[in-house]
Write a protein that holds these residues in place. Structure first.
Motif, short mmCIF file in Angstrom:
data_model
loop_
_atom_site.label_atom_id
_atom_site.label_comp_id
_atom_site.label_asym_id
_atom_site.label_seq_id
_atom_site.Cartn_x
_atom_site.Cartn_y
_atom_site.Cartn_z
N ALA A 144 0.97 -1.19 -0.07
CA ALA A 144 -0.05 0.10 0.07
C ALA A 144 0.81 1.33 0.04
CB ALA A 144 -1.03 0.06 1.07
N GLU A 145 1.70 1.38 0.59
CA GLU A 145 2.77 2.34 0.77
C GLU A 145 3.51 2.73 -0.54
OE1 GLU A 145 3.40 1.42 5.45
OE2 GLU A 145 4.91 1.04 4.26
N VAL A 146 4.20 1.82 -0.90
CA VAL A 146 4.58 1.94 -2.25
C VAL A 146 3.60 2.47 -3.60
CG1 VAL A 146 5.65 0.73 -4.67
CG2 VAL A 146 6.46 0.11 -2.20
N ALA A 147 2.40 1.93 -3.47
CA ALA A 147 1.49 2.59 -4.27
C ALA A 147 1.30 3.87 -4.02
CB ALA A 147 0.21 1.82 -4.18
N ALA A 148 0.96 4.30 -2.76
CA ALA A 148 0.89 5.85 -2.29
C ALA A 148 2.01 6.68 -2.80
CB ALA A 148 0.44 5.61 -0.76
N ARG A 150 4.38 6.15 -5.00
CA ARG A 150 4.28 6.21 -6.48
C ARG A 150 3.22 7.43 -6.98
NH1 ARG A 150 3.83 0.10 -8.40
NH2 ARG A 150 6.04 -0.38 -8.92
N ALA A 151 2.01 7.42 -6.63
CA ALA A 151 1.15 8.29 -7.01
C ALA A 151 0.99 9.65 -6.54
CB ALA A 151 -0.08 7.52 -6.55
N THR A 152 2.01 9.85 -5.47
CA THR A 152 2.06 11.21 -5.04
C THR A 152 3.36 11.83 -4.93
OG1 THR A 152 2.10 10.13 -2.65
CG2 THR A 152 0.00 10.61 -3.39
N ALA A 153 4.21 11.28 -4.01
CA ALA A 153 5.57 11.92 -3.92
C ALA A 153 6.39 11.54 -5.15
CB ALA A 153 6.16 11.66 -2.38
N GLY A 154 6.30 10.34 -5.30
CA GLY A 154 6.89 9.67 -6.78
C GLY A 154 8.37 8.92 -6.16
N THR A 155 8.96 9.58 -5.07
CA THR A 155 10.04 8.85 -4.35
C THR A 155 10.18 8.94 -3.01
OG1 THR A 155 11.40 10.73 -4.47
CG2 THR A 155 11.75 9.41 -6.33
N GLY A 156 10.74 8.00 -2.27
CA GLY A 156 10.52 8.16 -0.70
C GLY A 156 11.29 6.99 -0.22
N ALA A 157 11.03 6.62 1.12
CA ALA A 157 11.77 5.63 1.82
C ALA A 157 10.51 4.98 2.81
CB ALA A 157 12.71 6.31 2.64
N ILE A 158 10.91 3.40 2.97
CA ILE A 158 10.20 2.69 3.82
C ILE A 158 11.15 2.00 4.82
CG2 ILE A 158 8.92 0.61 4.01
CD1 ILE A 158 7.76 1.48 1.16
#
Length: 271
Positions: A144-148, A150-158
């Motif tokens: 779910a986090e990867v999808a969110a 991708r759809a918003t910030a584009g890049t990120g970290a988990i």
């Protein structure tokens, strides 16, 4: 010419967390945020400038931590979530986007435990519960986090919360250690899969940490914390905030070239 000194009575504005924090302006989703390491992380991330959404099953705990963060000037909200429920996890992650407009990062901290004992004494129901919360839960959350992201910030970290008990034989907590070792594998696989998109995925492996879970273990197995500390070079257990600090760094841009690692935060236990 008037050389009389003048006094500026205005008060200079102090630097705020949002202006100088490690997680300035990031939106961070945190599971298991009602107590222990998760609550410490929520407080720390907010102090470091993040807007946080706290998720767990116990609303009273979530509400208390959220109100504490707000009282300190941070931005926080909460959502009740059962990590074993796929629809509930997706809804919780979507709530972060609804509230703050995007998702930049996530700390999958939630976990449960069962009574310690050898493998043949683990009850099947307990094993299934550990699987649902400690392994299936992070898997559902990451998807779910990867999808969110991708759809918003584009890049990120988990960041996933594992355990030093996943890095060795774990005769007292065999099922717990097995689930956490599987989380390490999921972490590494996700890092390889999503790295090309600019999504970093890491895990932390805490050593003995003074959480409610560890205190309960010490009550059922008196002296276990003392024995664990004897095998830890720093000769003490960690405070939850010390573990949260490692997660904050991995979620921040200061660890921008770190992915696919399981970072030991264990006082040297596995050195």
């Amino acid at each position: 010419m008037d050389n009389t000194p003048t006094t500026d009575t205005s008060t200079p504005s102090a630097p705020t967390a949002a202006a100088s924090g490690l997680l300035t302006d990031k939106v961070v989703f945190i599971t298991g945020a009602g107590r222990g390491i998760g609550a410490a992380a929520a407080r720390l991330f907010a102090r470091e400038g993040a807007r946080v959404l706290l998720a767990a099953r116990t609303e009273a705990q979530l509400k208390a931590v959220t109100e504490e963060i707000r009282a300190a000037g941070g931005t926080a909200d909460h959502v009740v979530c059962d990590l074993a429920d796929a629809a509930g996890v997706r809804a919780a992650v979507d709530r972060a986007v609804d509230l703050y407009g995007r998702l930049d990062a996530a700390f999958n901290n939630a976990a449960t435990n069962v009574p310690p004992g050898p493998l043949d004494q683990v009850q099947e129901a307990d094993f299934d519960h550990l699987y649902a919360v400690n392994l299936k839960g992070p898997w559902l959350a990451m998807a779910a986090e990867v999808a969110a992201i991708r759809a918003t910030a584009g890049t990120g970290a988990i960041v996933n919360n594992s355990s030093v008990g996943s890095l060795m034989g774990n005769p007292e907590l065999p099922a717990y250690g097995a689930m956490k070792r599987a989380v390490n594998s999921l972490t590494e696989s996700a890092a390889v899969t999503y790295g090309p998109e600019g999504i970093r995925v890491n895990a932390i492996a805490p050593g003995t940490t003074l959480t409610e879970m560890v205190r309960a273990w010490n009550e059922s197995s008196p002296g276990i914390v003392e024995r664990l500390n004897a095998h830890t070079p720093l000769r003490r257990a960690a405070d939850p905030d010390e573990i949260a600090q490692a997660a904050a760094w991995l979620l921040s841009d200061r660890s921008s070239y770190v992915t696919g690692t399981v970072l030991r935060v264990d006082g040297g236990m596995r050195a």
